[in-house]
Write a protein that holds these residues in place. Structure first.
Motif, mmCIF file in Angstrom:
data_model
loop_
_atom_site.group_PDB
_atom_site.id
_atom_site.type_symbol
_atom_site.label_atom_id
_atom_site.label_comp_id
_atom_site.label_asym_id
_atom_site.label_seq_id
_atom_site.Cartn_x
_atom_site.Cartn_y
_atom_site.Cartn_z
ATOM 1 N N ALA A 191 -4.425 4.222 3.649
ATOM 2 C CA ALA A 191 -4.685 5.338 2.736
ATOM 3 C C ALA A 191 -5.232 6.546 3.495
ATOM 4 C CB ALA A 191 -5.660 4.900 1.645
ATOM 5 N N GLU A 192 -6.147 6.307 4.428
ATOM 6 C CA GLU A 192 -6.707 7.402 5.209
ATOM 7 C C GLU A 192 -5.642 8.076 6.062
ATOM 8 O OE1 GLU A 192 -10.009 5.970 7.434
ATOM 9 O OE2 GLU A 192 -11.372 5.929 5.712
ATOM 10 N N SER A 193 -4.728 7.273 6.629
ATOM 11 C CA SER A 193 -3.664 7.851 7.449
ATOM 12 C C SER A 193 -2.729 8.735 6.632
ATOM 13 C CB SER A 193 -2.863 6.735 8.131
ATOM 14 O OG SER A 193 -2.112 6.000 7.187
ATOM 15 N N ARG A 194 -2.698 8.503 5.312
ATOM 16 C CA ARG A 194 -1.876 9.325 4.427
ATOM 17 C C ARG A 194 -2.681 10.466 3.798
ATOM 18 N NH1 ARG A 194 2.739 6.367 2.636
ATOM 19 N NH2 ARG A 194 3.202 8.213 1.363
ATOM 20 N N GLY A 195 -3.956 10.594 4.214
ATOM 21 C CA GLY A 195 -4.760 11.707 3.737
ATOM 22 C C GLY A 195 -5.636 11.402 2.542
ATOM 23 N N TYR A 196 -5.812 10.134 2.200
ATOM 24 C CA TYR A 196 -6.617 9.761 1.024
ATOM 25 C C TYR A 196 -7.785 8.895 1.494
ATOM 26 C CZ TYR A 196 -2.495 11.484 -1.284
ATOM 27 O OH TYR A 196 -1.455 12.277 -1.676
ATOM 28 N N LYS A 197 -8.857 9.573 1.879
ATOM 29 C CA LYS A 197 -10.004 8.881 2.446
ATOM 30 C C LYS A 197 -10.979 8.490 1.353
ATOM 31 C CE LYS A 197 -13.543 9.295 6.036
ATOM 32 N NZ LYS A 197 -14.114 10.142 7.112
ATOM 33 N N ILE A 198 -11.548 7.314 1.489
ATOM 34 C CA ILE A 198 -12.586 6.850 0.581
ATOM 35 C C ILE A 198 -13.786 6.426 1.418
ATOM 36 C CG2 ILE A 198 -11.585 4.522 0.532
ATOM 37 C CD1 ILE A 198 -12.685 4.270 -2.347
ATOM 38 N N SER A 199 -14.956 6.886 1.031
ATOM 39 C CA SER A 199 -16.154 6.579 1.810
ATOM 40 C C SER A 199 -16.618 5.152 1.543
ATOM 41 C CB SER A 199 -17.274 7.556 1.446
ATOM 42 O OG SER A 199 -17.731 7.321 0.116
ATOM 43 N N THR A 248 0.821 -1.209 0.000
ATOM 44 C CA THR A 248 0.000 0.000 0.000
ATOM 45 C C THR A 248 0.860 1.267 0.000
ATOM 46 O OG1 THR A 248 -1.832 -1.118 1.112
ATOM 47 C CG2 THR A 248 -1.799 1.289 1.206
ATOM 48 N N GLY A 249 1.848 1.313 0.892
ATOM 49 C CA GLY A 249 2.718 2.488 0.951
ATOM 50 C C GLY A 249 3.467 2.712 -0.343
ATOM 51 N N VAL A 250 3.957 1.625 -0.950
ATOM 52 C CA VAL A 250 4.684 1.731 -2.212
ATOM 53 C C VAL A 250 3.776 2.260 -3.316
ATOM 54 C CG1 VAL A 250 5.960 0.438 -3.964
ATOM 55 C CG2 VAL A 250 6.242 -0.119 -1.549
ATOM 56 N N ALA A 251 2.552 1.725 -3.390
ATOM 57 C CA ALA A 251 1.602 2.167 -4.426
ATOM 58 C C ALA A 251 1.245 3.636 -4.262
ATOM 59 C CB ALA A 251 0.340 1.305 -4.363
ATOM 60 N N ILE A 252 1.126 4.105 -3.025
ATOM 61 C CA ILE A 252 0.813 5.513 -2.789
ATOM 62 C C ILE A 252 1.953 6.398 -3.294
ATOM 63 C CG2 ILE A 252 0.517 7.260 -0.993
ATOM 64 C CD1 ILE A 252 -1.073 5.215 0.607
ATOM 65 N N GLU A 253 3.197 6.009 -2.995
ATOM 66 C CA GLU A 253 4.340 6.803 -3.447
ATOM 67 C C GLU A 253 4.420 6.857 -4.971
ATOM 68 O OE1 GLU A 253 8.093 5.998 -1.662
ATOM 69 O OE2 GLU A 253 7.254 5.649 0.319
ATOM 70 N N PRO A 292 -4.033 8.070 -5.513
ATOM 71 C CA PRO A 292 -3.561 6.731 -5.108
ATOM 72 C C PRO A 292 -4.659 5.674 -5.096
ATOM 73 C CG PRO A 292 -2.603 8.400 -3.697
ATOM 74 C CD PRO A 292 -3.617 9.105 -4.549
ATOM 75 N N LEU A 293 -5.910 6.097 -4.881
ATOM 76 C CA LEU A 293 -7.004 5.126 -4.818
ATOM 77 C C LEU A 293 -7.231 4.439 -6.162
ATOM 78 C CD1 LEU A 293 -9.482 7.158 -2.600
ATOM 79 C CD2 LEU A 293 -8.064 5.220 -1.904
ATOM 80 N N THR A 294 -6.807 5.090 -7.260
ATOM 81 C CA THR A 294 -6.977 4.453 -8.570
ATOM 82 C C THR A 294 -6.048 3.250 -8.734
ATOM 83 O OG1 THR A 294 -5.347 5.933 -9.598
ATOM 84 C CG2 THR A 294 -7.656 6.628 -9.625
ATOM 85 N N LEU A 295 -5.007 3.165 -7.923
ATOM 86 C CA LEU A 295 -4.153 1.971 -7.896
ATOM 87 C C LEU A 295 -4.519 1.049 -6.745
ATOM 88 C CD1 LEU A 295 -0.469 3.021 -8.742
ATOM 89 C CD2 LEU A 295 -2.011 1.614 -10.093
ATOM 90 N N LEU A 296 -4.847 1.644 -5.600
ATOM 91 C CA LEU A 296 -5.076 0.835 -4.402
ATOM 92 C C LEU A 296 -6.325 -0.041 -4.512
ATOM 93 C CD1 LEU A 296 -4.150 3.308 -1.519
ATOM 94 C CD2 LEU A 296 -2.845 1.359 -2.374
ATOM 95 N N VAL A 297 -7.413 0.503 -5.058
ATOM 96 C CA VAL A 297 -8.640 -0.301 -5.152
ATOM 97 C C VAL A 297 -8.442 -1.516 -6.064
ATOM 98 C CG1 VAL A 297 -11.075 -0.315 -5.803
ATOM 99 C CG2 VAL A 297 -10.125 1.644 -4.573
ATOM 100 N N PRO A 298 -7.871 -1.361 -7.275
ATOM 101 C CA PRO A 298 -7.601 -2.562 -8.080
ATOM 102 C C PRO A 298 -6.663 -3.553 -7.391
ATOM 103 C CG PRO A 298 -7.462 -0.602 -9.447
ATOM 104 C CD PRO A 298 -7.587 -0.132 -8.039
#
Length: 577
Positions: free
Chosen positions: A540-548, A265-270, A279-285
């Motif tokens: 993701a939320e801890s890095r500031g990218y929240k998804i409902s 997760t951390g790598v994908a966000i970077e 980042p959610l466009t990579l994390l969700v898949p």
């Protein structure tokens, strides 16, 4: 005391207690001597419920003219042996009254006369197998309500899932030993039964794999794989996403989807930030791929571990039955990803592909090649044991534990790993304790009759038809797992599917695969459907990218439906066994 140390201490106490009760012996040990002028009466058999499952801890009482001459409880497997002395001269005119009781079951009473016994050398023998019908009494309702309340607390994260499961298990036990002592109808389960409900094969397998991955994490191998994926993609973000999804799926199949997402997760966000995409466009898949890939093997997803341990299915059986359908589902996921996120990938900002590739190469290096070499060799050996454990008649947890212990020894001798840090940070004690208390909760509702009631409902609805039963299991499992964590749901369904597999003609192992596919694929439906989802969203939320909740569901739920439809069709066409 730090929280992890507290969890470690509690877990060790539970382990030691479980081994202390492992040798619980049979009920009704015979007396040392039979007095002169008496004969030994031996009444034995097996007590089962209406599903032919053994009933443990049922109370057996034998009376002669209202005088109690024997009392004990059934042992493991529902076996009992009532042995006592009777005056030889009174035997021909004696009638023995046998009463069998247990909470949540209807009391059974029957009479035995002297002419029913077989005689041999001063002993009288008779075998009486007894079927106890279910009775929905106070124990049933208390267990059901407690279980549902714990389920609600876990599903909607009103309380940490470990604490919720602990609270539910402790509440059932304290009711059993207080009110249940006064009125046996309130006795839900005993302490011994609660300990016996814990599947130590699952606990030790998870622990062993956590240790192996925890040590491998120090080598930088997972970050290096992310760099390699970007290099192979050559700046094409969609191709990069496909490579990352494939890597995630394969890693989840042979490691664990939660651990895989923790590392990636951390790598994908970077990488996403450097490409100027959300980042959610990579994390969700990636999280969808982790749940699909984890379905392919015995160890890839917690529901599979539980199913394999309960049903005695091997690593090879899982791969043969589920790997190909997971490959087909991954192809569907690639197409779905292109359709949903393709436009955002095209908008990625890449100023200099070669320069960024060089930057990633410097940032994500293998930090300890020697330790990685040891780790890969040990992991290969562990995977070999996973693949062949059916031949050795060995539990998969043994393979994980030997790999973990050897790898840990090497890491400690060479000074590569701090033992205290590994134990406290890399072994997820709250997760292991959650499993322990969850097994107790499920053991309680199984003992009280809730699962038997659900099994009868599914059987009645399916009318014994394999196709209807298979459809019910995979879709109920998928929908339920989407809205509640798939781990407690799978634990609830295990004895139900086991019963249906024995009474529905032609079911064999196919119903187990329906449960595995429904629970694992269904976990993709919402952000709380699987542990990997919760972990990924939390990071993701801890890095500031929240998804409902609703936005995640809008993106993931359609693919969950697509994958379950594919799995459903696959089961009907190929009928894997």
């Amino acid at each position: 005391m730090r929280p992890s140390s507290f969890f470690t201490t509690i877990l060790l106490l539970i382990f030691s207690t479980s081994f202390a009760f492992a040798g619980h012996g049979p009920a009704g040990a015979p007396p040392a001597e039979i007095p002169a002028g008496h004969v030994a009466i031996n009444i034995s058999g097996i007590i089962t419920d209406s599903h032919s499952e053994p009933v443990n801890e049922a109370e057996i009482s034998v009376f002669i003219d209202r005088a109690l001459v024997f009392s004990d409880t059934t042992a493991h497997g529902g076996k009992y042996l009532a042995r006592f002395a009777c005056p030889e001269e009174a035997l021909p005119d004696t009638t023995f009254s046998v009463i069998v009781r247990k909470a949540s079951f209807a009391t059974q009473t029957f009479q035995i006369t002297a002419d029913q016994f077989a005689h041999r050398e001063g002993n009288c023998f008779i075998t009486e197998d007894i079927v106890l019908p279910r009775h929905l009494g106070p124990a049933f309702w208390i267990a059901t309500i407690t279980f549902v309340m714990a389920y609600i607390l876990i599903s909607f994260e009103l309380l940490h899932r470990t604490v919720a499961a602990m609270l539910g298990a402790a509440l059932m036990l304290v009711i059993s030993y207080t009110i249940g002592t006064i009125n046996p109808e309130f006795r839900i389960l005993s302490y011994e039964a609660a300990i016996g409900a814990i599947d130590m094969n699952v606990i030790f397998l998870l622990m062993g794999m956590m240790i192996i991955i925890g040590i491998l994490k120090h080598t930088g191998v997972f970050q290096w794989c992310a760099y390699l994926s970007y290099k192979l993609a050559r700046g094409n973000v969609f191709v990069l996403a496909v490579y990352l999804m494939i890597f995630t799926a394969v890693s989840s199949a042979f490691l664990d989807n939660v651990t895989t997402m923790l590392l990636l997760t951390g790598v994908a966000i970077e990488i996403s930030l450097s490409l100027a995409i959300n980042p959610l466009t990579l994390l969700v898949p990636l999280v969808l791929a982790s749940n699909v890939g984890g379905t392919a093997t015995l160890i890839g997803d917690p529901p599979n571990i539980m199913i394999g341990s309960y049903a005695g299915l091997t690593f090879t059986q899982f791969v043969v039955a589920l790997a190909l359908i997971c490959v087909v589902s991954m192809v569907a996921l690639v197409l779905y990803t292109k359709l949903v996120w393709g436009r955002e990938y095209k908008g990625a900002k890449i100023d200099n592909v070669e320069a960024y590739t060089r930057e990633l190469r410097e940032r994500y290096k293998i930090t300890d090649a020697t330790l990685l070499t040891y780790g890969l060799a040990i992991l290969a050996f562990v995977v070999f044991l996973f693949l062949s454990h059916g031949f050795w008649h060995m539990e998969v947890s043994v393979a994980a534990l030997i790999g973990a212990s050897v790898f840990l020894t090497i890491a400690l001798v060479t000074g590569k790993v701090n033992l205290l840090e590994l134990i406290e940070k890399d072994i997820e004690w709250p997760t292991l304790m959650f499993f322990i208390f969850l097994f107790m909760l499920v053991g309680a509702v199984e003992s009280s009759g809730l699962l038997a009631l659900i099994a009868d409902w599914i059987l009645e609805l399916s009318a014994g038809n394999f196709f209807v039963a298979c459809s019910l299991i995979i879709w109920v499992a998928a929908i339920m797992s989407a809205f509640v964590d798939n781990i407690p749901f799978t634990a609830t369904m295990l004895p139900i599917v086991a019963y249906l597999s024995t009474v529905i003609p032609g079911a064999e192992n196919t119903l187990w695969w329906a449960l595995a596919l429904g629970a694992c694929f269904g976990g993709n439906g919402t952000m709380i459907g699987a542990s990997a989802n919760v972990v990924t969203v939390g990071i993701a939320e801890s890095r500031g990218y929240k998804i409902s909740f609703l936005h995640f569901m809008k993106l993931a739920f359609p693919f969950m439906i697509i994958s379950v439809v594919i799995a459903h069709a696959w089961l009907f066409i190929f009928r894997p066994v």
